[in-house]
Design a protein around this motif. Structure first.
Motif, PDB file in Angstrom:
ATOM      1  N   UNK A 252       3.090  -8.408  10.771  1.00  0.00           N
ATOM      2  CA  UNK A 252       3.884  -8.100   9.851  1.00  0.00           C
ATOM      3  C   UNK A 252       3.949  -7.045   8.862  1.00  0.00           C
ATOM      4  N   UNK A 253       3.147  -7.191   8.798  1.00  0.00           N
ATOM      5  CA  UNK A 253       1.917  -5.501   8.233  1.00  0.00           C
ATOM      6  C   UNK A 253       2.569  -4.572   9.087  1.00  0.00           C
ATOM      7  N   UNK A 254       1.576  -4.588  10.141  1.00  0.00           N
ATOM      8  CA  UNK A 254       1.929  -3.400  11.453  1.00  0.00           C
ATOM      9  C   UNK A 254       3.500  -2.618  11.507  1.00  0.00           C
ATOM     10  N   UNK A 255       4.564  -3.715  10.510  1.00  0.00           N
ATOM     11  CA  UNK A 255       5.809  -3.447  11.579  1.00  0.00           C
ATOM     12  C   UNK A 255       6.325  -2.126  10.032  1.00  0.00           C
ATOM     13  N   UNK A 256       4.936  -2.142   8.817  1.00  0.00           N
ATOM     14  CA  UNK A 256       5.694  -1.485   7.799  1.00  0.00           C
ATOM     15  C   UNK A 256       5.688  -0.288   7.921  1.00  0.00           C
ATOM     16  N   UNK A 257       4.597   0.361   8.564  1.00  0.00           N
ATOM     17  CA  UNK A 257       3.358   1.860   8.454  1.00  0.00           C
ATOM     18  C   UNK A 257       5.088   2.396   9.140  1.00  0.00           C
ATOM     19  N   UNK A 258       4.864   3.749   8.211  1.00  0.00           N
ATOM     20  CA  UNK A 258       6.059   4.649   8.767  1.00  0.00           C
ATOM     21  C   UNK A 258       4.632   6.224   8.617  1.00  0.00           C
ATOM     22  N   UNK A 259       5.097   6.830   9.740  1.00  0.00           N
ATOM     23  CA  UNK A 259       4.608   7.598  10.136  1.00  0.00           C
ATOM     24  C   UNK A 259       4.527   9.231   8.649  1.00  0.00           C
ATOM     25  N   UNK A 260       3.400   9.587   8.279  1.00  0.00           N
ATOM     26  CA  UNK A 260       3.524  10.441   6.819  1.00  0.00           C
ATOM     27  C   UNK A 260       4.011   9.718   5.700  1.00  0.00           C
ATOM     28  N   UNK A 261       4.285   8.654   5.885  1.00  0.00           N
ATOM     29  CA  UNK A 261       4.695   7.930   4.200  1.00  0.00           C
ATOM     30  C   UNK A 261       3.465   7.983   3.685  1.00  0.00           C
TER      31      UNK A 261
ATOM     32  N   UNK B 253      13.158   0.270  14.584  1.00  0.00           N
ATOM     33  CA  UNK B 253      15.125  -0.468  13.998  1.00  0.00           C
ATOM     34  C   UNK B 253      14.422  -1.365  12.387  1.00  0.00           C
ATOM     35  N   UNK B 254      13.346  -1.282  11.916  1.00  0.00           N
ATOM     36  CA  UNK B 254      13.190  -1.540  10.729  1.00  0.00           C
ATOM     37  C   UNK B 254      13.305  -0.766   9.751  1.00  0.00           C
ATOM     38  N   UNK B 255      12.761   0.299   9.682  1.00  0.00           N
ATOM     39  CA  UNK B 255      13.265   1.681   8.888  1.00  0.00           C
ATOM     40  C   UNK B 255      14.104   2.155   9.068  1.00  0.00           C
ATOM     41  N   UNK B 256      15.887   1.604   9.480  1.00  0.00           N
ATOM     42  CA  UNK B 256      16.871   2.550   9.270  1.00  0.00           C
ATOM     43  C   UNK B 256      17.539   1.711   8.667  1.00  0.00           C
ATOM     44  N   UNK B 257      17.935   0.223   8.362  1.00  0.00           N
ATOM     45  CA  UNK B 257      18.780  -0.804   8.257  1.00  0.00           C
ATOM     46  C   UNK B 257      19.027  -1.082   6.691  1.00  0.00           C
ATOM     47  N   UNK B 258      17.928  -2.008   6.429  1.00  0.00           N
ATOM     48  CA  UNK B 258      18.192  -2.399   5.383  1.00  0.00           C
ATOM     49  C   UNK B 258      16.745  -1.695   3.954  1.00  0.00           C
ATOM     50  N   UNK B 259      16.087  -1.629   4.681  1.00  0.00           N
ATOM     51  CA  UNK B 259      14.514  -0.889   4.163  1.00  0.00           C
ATOM     52  C   UNK B 259      14.701   0.190   2.767  1.00  0.00           C
ATOM     53  N   UNK B 260      15.393   1.801   3.787  1.00  0.00           N
ATOM     54  CA  UNK B 260      16.129   3.099   3.012  1.00  0.00           C
ATOM     55  C   UNK B 260      16.904   2.206   2.020  1.00  0.00           C
TER      56      UNK B 260
ATOM     57  N   UNK C 265       8.127   9.996   2.287  1.00  0.00           N
ATOM     58  CA  UNK C 265       8.213   9.329   3.265  1.00  0.00           C
ATOM     59  C   UNK C 265       7.644   7.661   2.808  1.00  0.00           C
ATOM     60  N   UNK C 266       8.188   6.655   2.658  1.00  0.00           N
ATOM     61  CA  UNK C 266       7.726   5.262   2.341  1.00  0.00           C
ATOM     62  C   UNK C 266       7.382   4.810   3.705  1.00  0.00           C
ATOM     63  N   UNK C 267       6.373   3.345   3.131  1.00  0.00           N
ATOM     64  CA  UNK C 267       6.938   2.516   3.842  1.00  0.00           C
ATOM     65  C   UNK C 267       7.575   1.316   3.381  1.00  0.00           C
ATOM     66  N   UNK C 268       7.908   1.130   4.820  1.00  0.00           N
ATOM     67  CA  UNK C 268       8.646  -0.260   4.539  1.00  0.00           C
ATOM     68  C   UNK C 268       8.266  -1.399   3.383  1.00  0.00           C
ATOM     69  N   UNK C 269       8.848  -1.488   2.762  1.00  0.00           N
ATOM     70  CA  UNK C 269       8.492  -2.911   1.301  1.00  0.00           C
ATOM     71  C   UNK C 269       8.788  -4.141   1.644  1.00  0.00           C
ATOM     72  N   UNK C 270      10.144  -4.344   2.199  1.00  0.00           N
ATOM     73  CA  UNK C 270      10.072  -5.655   2.972  1.00  0.00           C
ATOM     74  C   UNK C 270       9.190  -6.785   3.451  1.00  0.00           C
TER      75      UNK C 270
END
Lengths: 113, 502, 122, 329
Positions: C49-58, D116-123, C72-77
């Motif tokens: 799960x945590x691997x998914x949250x990373x975003x380039x340059x965030x 996809x995880x950065x597209x829909x809900x997260x933003x 840009x921010x990492x995905x908090x979900x």
């Protein structure tokens, strides 16, 4: 790079060197107590230099304060932990390997920490 | 904002609110039981009210925290959810009403409040799974119900309860984590956690491999939870060594909740968008379910312990449910849903009857119960009538299930005939293992009374217990005649689920 | 060089850790060891799960300064989900260990084969 | 640079996991597991998940290691040689790994902004949190408000585990010898012969508790929140129990009070939700708590986070006390 950064880099490299020395010592030393001795190099000189280097890089910010707090914490807990390990080992009956015991080969098996 | 608007959350909220109170406030005697029963009764009433809503208006939704889905967590009570709720809250209520004497005799008075608090938490967790529309929320509530189940099974009177619980805990946690990983893959590919939203967004996903992995993880995880053959090893012993009321509760509903989640994922999310998923379901689930039916029934025939026998019988019955929905037809789904409901009634009644025997005789080993039909005639008769329903004799709830299952199977031509053979064979085996009990109970003489008939104290169970037992047995016949409720909900739900399939 | 050159390495490690944990759960006969294996197995799910949250340059999803468009921010979900899952993990571990302790008290051992032996003799 | 660090922590993760499974001495295994958790936490930090890293470090490396140690001291130090044949599971798991490996090539690579995880809900969360809730830590916003229902469920899981451990360890056919004999007291009376350790440790305890409070109440602005704060606070009490003997920590934090406080935490959370319902919102809709929705959200988050922290800390303390105060059989 500014002078400050050069100094910081010097600190970091020196710190890294001491950590490396500590690691080599951990592997090379013959018994638990001497190994701990080697490890303490990492614990004191290593952390001190690295943290100082990092503080120099961070400058006058909140991060520096936190780093300083971490440094104090490490300097405080490190020796206590070493003491605890050594004391427990002694109570558990692990004897230091003395010079008259001869070289490592054939010596008593030292439990890994 | 009327109370009706809040119904979906209230079903979960009531036990959730009472459980901590019950655990923290020290109470003695039958008070914890009374509180738990009242709470369960209230939940049951709420579930009935909610079912009325669903019957009138179709799927009922609720947005927690007022956040719109998919950003917040949404509840979505479909007809199937309503039916699950009825089964869960009904099972809890009947087991509680039946159980105080049995619970006290098996676990003693000490810490009953903790135990009943766990009971309410399990109830809350299971209902939470039934009403939620969020994939991750299912995991959370699955864990609530699982942990509460472990606590209750571990409270069983014998020490084997501990090893059975440990096995259950390991299996359950592996299953839940598999599910979590599966949801993770789905989230990775869709970016959402809401079940309905996932289905929509999965249409745009081109790479199938991660979705396939997701479906595999979810299938295996939920099959572990549902005790689908060959992943059933934890179940018979967990039921055997749990306190009897707990076994009744779980036998009637808990494994089916996992099947419910599986049905939702397979039909709503994966089937429409994952090419080859239908073939995978047929190719994998159908043989497994047939094996479950045959192996479960066979082991049940040779099992000498009544509770374990019923556990293996459940393995077979889960096979029926899985077989029905793996047919991937509206008729099959209807049969599966109807059987989820009916099997709750049947197994509840059977476990109750066995529990009543255990309360009076202190044993569930068949060999220790010769002639029990003469000393405890009413209980034994109840067992036999529920057994008749299990076999599927006309006029019983079991017959309705079999009828729909067979008519669904027969839609499939020659394959259907093979399946029909398996179903009939398994039903015949059910006749054998029920008969095995009848034979011991009626055609063997009770052991000579050794000194006034005290230690085993063989007489009929307390009146309250008998009343509950016979109400449930009666329900088996009632729902054999009046099938409007389960069938009505099933007929509403099946097209919804098949709708995703075009 | 940024973290993204790690590419898919995270996923491979996740798979490997998952397999190691499951192996311990399936094969080990010692109950505490199986609990440890279970924790490792759960840890693998966290990593996924945590691997998914990373975003380039965030950066982490905490607004130290008010966010500007384009930040840009990492995905908090996934982080929220895993916070939840970590605590589920410790809850299961605690309960499993408590049961293990009781098993030891009742059977005098926590090895599966020896427990089976005790049960057979009883 | 960070790539090297990532490579290092990930690789070490595998090594630690292998070593955990490998070592026959269970104490060594649980130490390896502690290292595994620390590496995991470091890795989470690299992946920009500070909240998770904090919690994993406190819970995985701290609390669960203590629990494993406590359980081991009551059960067995060594694992016996395994009797099961491992080749079939190994084969199946090998296949599983192969499948996962193959699938990874169809997954979005690490940090891909187009995933996809950065597209829909997260933003939505990232862009709307300043407007709707207005706290800097988006993780806390989601945890306590957007997905507050999950977190409530979580609190109940923890609570269930607490009453579970209590009930499992109390259902004892032979009435458990609760720390009465002198020999027992000697065994559990902490590390009394280590004067330095005790003094030093006790200096740390208040700092640890202070840090826990900071993490609790500053969780809206910086990494932290109820889970990590609860775990840290419990760790402080566990440290006290280890230093001074678990009977003392149980005396300082009596079990029945812990149980009540744990229930109180859960009730607080549920209660906030119910108050929201009474004020005309949906369950857990904090916006109605105040005339201004944003202020209501902040108040609600503060309250439920406190409930989380209370329940998590008390339950963990309760579990520690229950396990550590049990005498060997």
């Amino acid at each position: 790079m500014s002078l400050l950064e050069w100094v910081a880099a010097l600190f970091l490299v020196c710190g890294g060197f001491f950590v490396l020395v500590g690691g080599v010592g951990m592997l090379r030393m013959p018994d638990l107590y001497t190994r701990m001795h080697a490890a303490s190099v990492t614990e004191t000189m290593g952390t001190l230099l690295i943290m100082t280097g990092l503080i120099l890089i961070a400058g006058w910010t909140l991060a520096s304060v936190k780093l300083f707090a971490i440094l104090l914490f490490l300097l405080f807990t490190g020796p206590v932990a070493s003491y605890a390990v050594a004391n427990t080992a002694l109570i558990a009956g692990i004897k230091p390997q003395l010079a008259e015991d001869g070289p490592q080969i054939g010596g008593p098996e030292v439990p890994r920490p | 904002m009327s109370l009706v608007h809040h119904l979906p959350i209230l079903v979960v909220l009531v036990p959730m609110f009472v459980a901590p109170l019950l655990a923290a406030v020290p109470s003695r005697g039958h008070l914890p039981w009374l509180i738990a029963s009242l709470t369960s009764l209230m939940t049951f009433a709420l579930a009935i009210g909610l079912t009325g809503q669903v019957l009138a208006h179709g799927t009922v939704t609720y947005e927690l925290g007022g956040w719109p889905v998919p950003f917040g967590i949404g509840l979505a009570v479909s007809p199937l959810s309503a039916l699950m709720l009825l089964v869960i809250t009904g099972a809890s209520l009947m087991a509680l009403l039946w159980g105080p004497a049995s619970m006290t005799s098996e676990v003693g008075h000490q810490h009953q409040s903790l135990l009943y608090a766990s009971w309410l938490l399990a109830l809350c967790g299971l209902s939470g799974i039934a009403v939620t529309g969020d994939a991750f929320n299912i995991f959370v509530f699955m864990e609530i119900s699982s942990l509460a189940s472990y606590v209750m099974v571990a409270a069983g009177p014998k020490r084997q309860a501990l090893t059975a619980t440990f096995k259950y805990l390991i299996t359950g946690t592996v299953g839940a984590t598999f599910y979590l990983i599966g949801v993770g893959y789905l989230y990775m590919m869709t970016g959402t956690l809401n079940v309905a939203d996932m289905a929509v967004r999965l249409a745009d996903v081109s790479s199938t491999m991660p979705v396939l992995i997701a479906s595999g993880f979810i299938l295996v995880g939920l099959a572990l939870k549902a005790a689908l053959f060959p992943m059933h090893a934890w179940m018979p012993n967990a039921y055997r060594f749990a306190p009897t009321p707990v076994a009744i509760f779980f036998a009637a509903c808990s494994t089916k909740v996992a099947l419910f989640v599986l049905i939702r994922f397979d039909f709503l999310i994966l089937m429409p968008h994952l090419p080859g998923h239908a073939d995978m379901l047929i190719g994998l689930l159908m043989p497994l379910s047939v094996a479950a039916m045959l192996v479960g029934s066979t082991v049940a025939i040779f099992e000498r312990d009544l509770k374990r026998m019923l556990g293996y019988s459940s393995v077979a019955q889960i096979g029926y449910i899985v077989l029905a929905f793996s047919l991937l037809s509206t008729a099959g789904l209807t049969a599966a849903i109807v059987h989820i409901f009916n099997h709750g009634l049947i197994k509840g009644a059977l476990f109750m009857a066995v529990g009543t025997l255990v309360l009076r005789t202190g044993t569930s080993r068949l060999d220790d119960l010769p002639g029990i039909g003469k000393t405890m005639p009413l209980t034994t008769l109840a067992f036999c009538l529920a057994g008749v329903s299990l076999i599927g004799v006309p006029l019983t709830a079991g017959f309705i299930s079999k009828w729909y299952l067979i008519s669904a199977v027969l839609e499939h031509g020659s394959l259907g005939l093979v399946l029909l053979g398996a179903i009939l064979l398994s039903s015949l085996m059910a006749v054998v293992y029920i008969w095995k009990v009848v034979e011991v109970a009626y055609f063997r003489d009770p052991p000579a009374e050794s000194g006034g008939g005290t230690p085993l104290g063989r007489r009929e169970a307390p009146l309250g217990m008998m009343i509950v037992l016979w109400i449930v047995v009666g329900a088996n016949f009632w729902f054999g005649l009046d099938t409007r409720l389960p069938l009505g909900l099933a007929n509403m739900e099946a097209p919804l689920l098949m709708g995703g399939q075009r | 060089m940024s973290i993204n050159s790690l590419g898919l390495y995270n996923y491979w490690i996740y798979g490997f850790v998952l397999v190691i944990g499951l192996y311990a759960v399936l094969v080990k006969g010692n109950y505490v060891k199986r609990m440890i294996g279970l924790s490792i197995f759960q840890g693998a799910a966290f990593l996924l799960y945590i691997t998914m949250d990373k975003i380039e340059g965030g950066t982490g999803p905490i607004f130290v300064t008010p966010p500007q468009p384009g930040d840009l921010f990492a995905n908090p979900l996934p982080q929220v989900l895993i916070l939840t899952a970590i605590v589920v993990g410790i809850a299961v571990t605690a309960l499993g260990l408590a049961i293990t302790i009781r098993i030891k008290e009742e059977y005098g051992t926590i090895e599966e084969s020896e427990i089976r032996e005790v049960d057979r003799q009883a | 640079m960070i790539t090297v660090l990532g490579l290092f922590t990930l690789t070490f993760l595998v090594i630690a996991a292998l070593a955990t499974v490998q070592s026959r001495n269970l104490f060594v295994a649980s130490m390896w597991f502690c290292i595994f958790s620390l590496m995991m936490a470091a890795n989470f930090l690299i992946l920009d998940a500070a909240d998770v890293a904090l919690t994993e470090a406190a819970v995985g490396a701290g609390v669960s290691t203590v629990l494993f140690m406590g359980a081991l001291s009551l059960t067995a130090e060594h694992e016996h040689v395994r009797e099961r044949s491992g080749w079939l599971p190994a084969l199946v798991l090998g296949l599983l790994f192969a499948v996962l490996f193959a699938a990874s090539f169809e997954q979005p690579r690490l940090g891909d902004p187009l995933a996809p995880v950065h597209q829909h809900v997260a933003p939505f969360y990232l862009s709307e949190t300043p407007r709707l809730i207005d706290i800097p830590n988006v993780v806390t916003a989601i945890l306590a408000s957007f997905r507050g229902y999950d977190t409530l469920g979580e609190v109940l899981v923890v609570f269930t585990a607490g009453i579970g451990v209590l009930s499992v360890l109390s259902f004892s056919p032979k009435k458990n010898q609760q720390l009465s004999g002198e020999g027992v007291a000697e065994r559990v009376r902490g590390v009394q012969h280590h004067a330095i350790l005790r003094v030093a440790g006790k200096l740390i305890i208040p700092l640890l508790m202070l840090f826990a409070l900071v993490v609790q109440f500053h969780g809206e602005y910086s990494p932290g929140g109820g889970f990590s704060a609860g775990a840290l606070f419990a760790a402080a009490v566990m440290l006290y129990g280890i230093l001074e003997g678990a009977d003392r920590s149980a005396k300082a934090m009596p079990q029945d009070w812990m149980l009540r406080l744990a229930a109180l935490g859960a009730m607080l959370y549920i209660g906030v939700g119910i108050v929201c319902m009474m004020l005309g919102g949906n369950f857990l809709d904090y916006s109605v708590l105040s005339s201004k929705p944003v202020a209501g959200q902040q108040l609600g988050i503060l309250l439920v986070e406190f409930g989380v922290g209370l329940t998590v800390s008390t339950v963990l303390i309760m579990i520690f006390n229950a396990i550590a105060n049990r005498s060997t059989y």
